[in-house]
Design an enzyme around this catalytic site. Sequence first.
Site, PDB file in Angstrom:
ATOM      1  N   LYS A  13       0.829  -1.219   0.000  1.00 48.62           N
ATOM      2  CA  LYS A  13       0.000   0.000   0.000  1.00 48.62           C
ATOM      3  C   LYS A  13       0.863   1.269   0.000  1.00 48.62           C
ATOM      4  CE  LYS A  13      -2.965  -0.170   3.426  1.00 48.62           C
ATOM      5  NZ  LYS A  13      -2.397  -0.707   4.452  1.00 48.62           N
ATOM      6  N   ARG A  88      -9.903   1.057   9.598  1.00 49.66           N
ATOM      7  CA  ARG A  88      -9.488  -0.326   9.781  1.00 49.66           C
ATOM      8  C   ARG A  88     -10.527  -1.122  10.552  1.00 49.66           C
ATOM      9  NH1 ARG A  88      -3.736   0.842   9.459  1.00 49.66           N
ATOM     10  NH2 ARG A  88      -2.368  -0.916   9.596  1.00 49.66           N
ATOM     11  N   ARG A 127      11.502  -6.745   5.803  1.00 49.77           N
ATOM     12  CA  ARG A 127      11.330  -5.309   5.875  1.00 49.77           C
ATOM     13  C   ARG A 127      12.036  -4.639   7.061  1.00 49.77           C
ATOM     14  NH1 ARG A 127       5.361  -2.717   5.054  1.00 49.77           N
ATOM     15  NH2 ARG A 127       5.154  -3.070   7.288  1.00 49.77           N
ATOM     16  N   ARG A 129      10.919  -3.338  10.022  1.00 52.02           N
ATOM     17  CA  ARG A 129      10.355  -2.269  10.838  1.00 52.02           C
ATOM     18  C   ARG A 129      10.122  -2.815  12.248  1.00 52.02           C
ATOM     19  NH1 ARG A 129       5.192   0.355   8.111  1.00 52.02           N
ATOM     20  NH2 ARG A 129       4.067  -0.768   9.749  1.00 52.02           N
ATOM     21  N   ARG A 140      -0.858  -8.791  13.235  1.00 53.81           N
ATOM     22  CA  ARG A 140      -1.401  -7.813  12.291  1.00 53.81           C
ATOM     23  C   ARG A 140      -2.158  -8.510  11.161  1.00 53.81           C
ATOM     24  NH1 ARG A 140       3.708  -5.239  10.818  1.00 53.81           N
ATOM     25  NH2 ARG A 140       2.615  -3.792   9.464  1.00 53.81           N
TER      26      ARG A 140
HETATM   27  P1  AMP Z   1       0.414   0.936   9.216  1.00 50.57           P
HETATM   28  O1  AMP Z   1       1.664   1.703   8.899  1.00 50.57           O
HETATM   29  O2  AMP Z   1      -0.784   1.470   8.495  1.00 50.57           O
HETATM   30  O3  AMP Z   1       0.589  -0.546   9.051  1.00 50.57           O
HETATM   31  O4  AMP Z   1       0.111   1.174  10.775  1.00 50.57           O
HETATM   32  C1  AMP Z   1       1.033   0.784  11.770  1.00 50.57           C
HETATM   33  C2  AMP Z   1       0.305   0.569  13.092  1.00 50.57           C
HETATM   34  O5  AMP Z   1      -0.355   1.782  13.494  1.00 50.57           O
HETATM   35  C3  AMP Z   1      -0.793  -0.474  13.064  1.00 50.57           C
HETATM   36  O6  AMP Z   1      -0.290  -1.783  13.249  1.00 50.57           O
HETATM   37  C4  AMP Z   1      -1.669  -0.014  14.232  1.00 50.57           C
HETATM   38  O7  AMP Z   1      -1.101  -0.359  15.478  1.00 50.57           O
HETATM   39  C5  AMP Z   1      -1.603   1.484  14.117  1.00 50.57           C
HETATM   40  N1  AMP Z   1      -2.686   2.011  13.237  1.00 50.57           N
HETATM   41  C6  AMP Z   1      -2.544   2.627  12.021  1.00 50.57           C
HETATM   42  N2  AMP Z   1      -3.735   2.970  11.510  1.00 50.57           N
HETATM   43  C7  AMP Z   1      -4.676   2.550  12.403  1.00 50.57           C
HETATM   44  C8  AMP Z   1      -6.088   2.573  12.455  1.00 50.57           C
HETATM   45  N3  AMP Z   1      -6.813   3.098  11.436  1.00 50.57           N
HETATM   46  N4  AMP Z   1      -6.708   2.051  13.535  1.00 50.57           N
HETATM   47  C9  AMP Z   1      -6.007   1.531  14.556  1.00 50.57           C
HETATM   48  N5  AMP Z   1      -4.678   1.453  14.572  1.00 50.57           N
HETATM   49  C10 AMP Z   1      -3.993   1.952  13.518  1.00 50.57           C
END
Ligand code: AMP
Length: 185
Positions: A13, A88, A127, A129, A140
Amino acid sequence: MRLVFVGPPGAGKGTQAENIIFRYKPVHLSTGDMLRAARDAKTEVGLQADKYMSSGQLVPDDVIIGIISERLKNDDCKQGFLLDGFPRTIAQAEALDQMLSDAKTPLDTVLELKVPDGELRKRLAGRGRKDDAPEAVEERIRGYHTITSPLLEYYGKKGLLKTIDGLGAVTDIFERIIKVLDSCR
Ligand code: AMP
């Protein structure tokens, strides 16, 4: 153009969001990036969020909905936006619907980037991270299937969902996205 981008962790993404931003110029609203910036700046919200993020869990809805509702009020969002990583949960999607209907700016399209779990694990393993540790990755992916994937039906019923095959070369995947986005302009 007002878009939501949905896909499991590791689907690509982030990469495709960059391509979309470059070509169509919406504002990029990545809740993951916002939370990481808040965490690095050691704000109260950031430190709270880090507890969830580092174990692969979702940050509570009210926190994330508060962040996005403030951000969407910003003038730059009038040129259109790409929501990346939000919503989400169904509660987040409902809150978003409410915000956008209040502002009379409904969504145009929801893009789903679809990648099988086996491929996600392979990609995330490389990756590095902080939340890409094996247990966090599993959490996740599991969270995506149980909590986030109901959004596909939610947006499907509204006629907004477009599914993109996320396997193959980055440029080929972007071609698929262009086809969809050009056809709904
Ligand atoms: P991402 O970079 O989008 O994978 O987000 C990294 C982490 O941020 C996720 O694993 C969640 O812990 C938190 N996070 C990001 N967006 C959301 C969301 N819309 N709702 C809840 N947690 C989020």
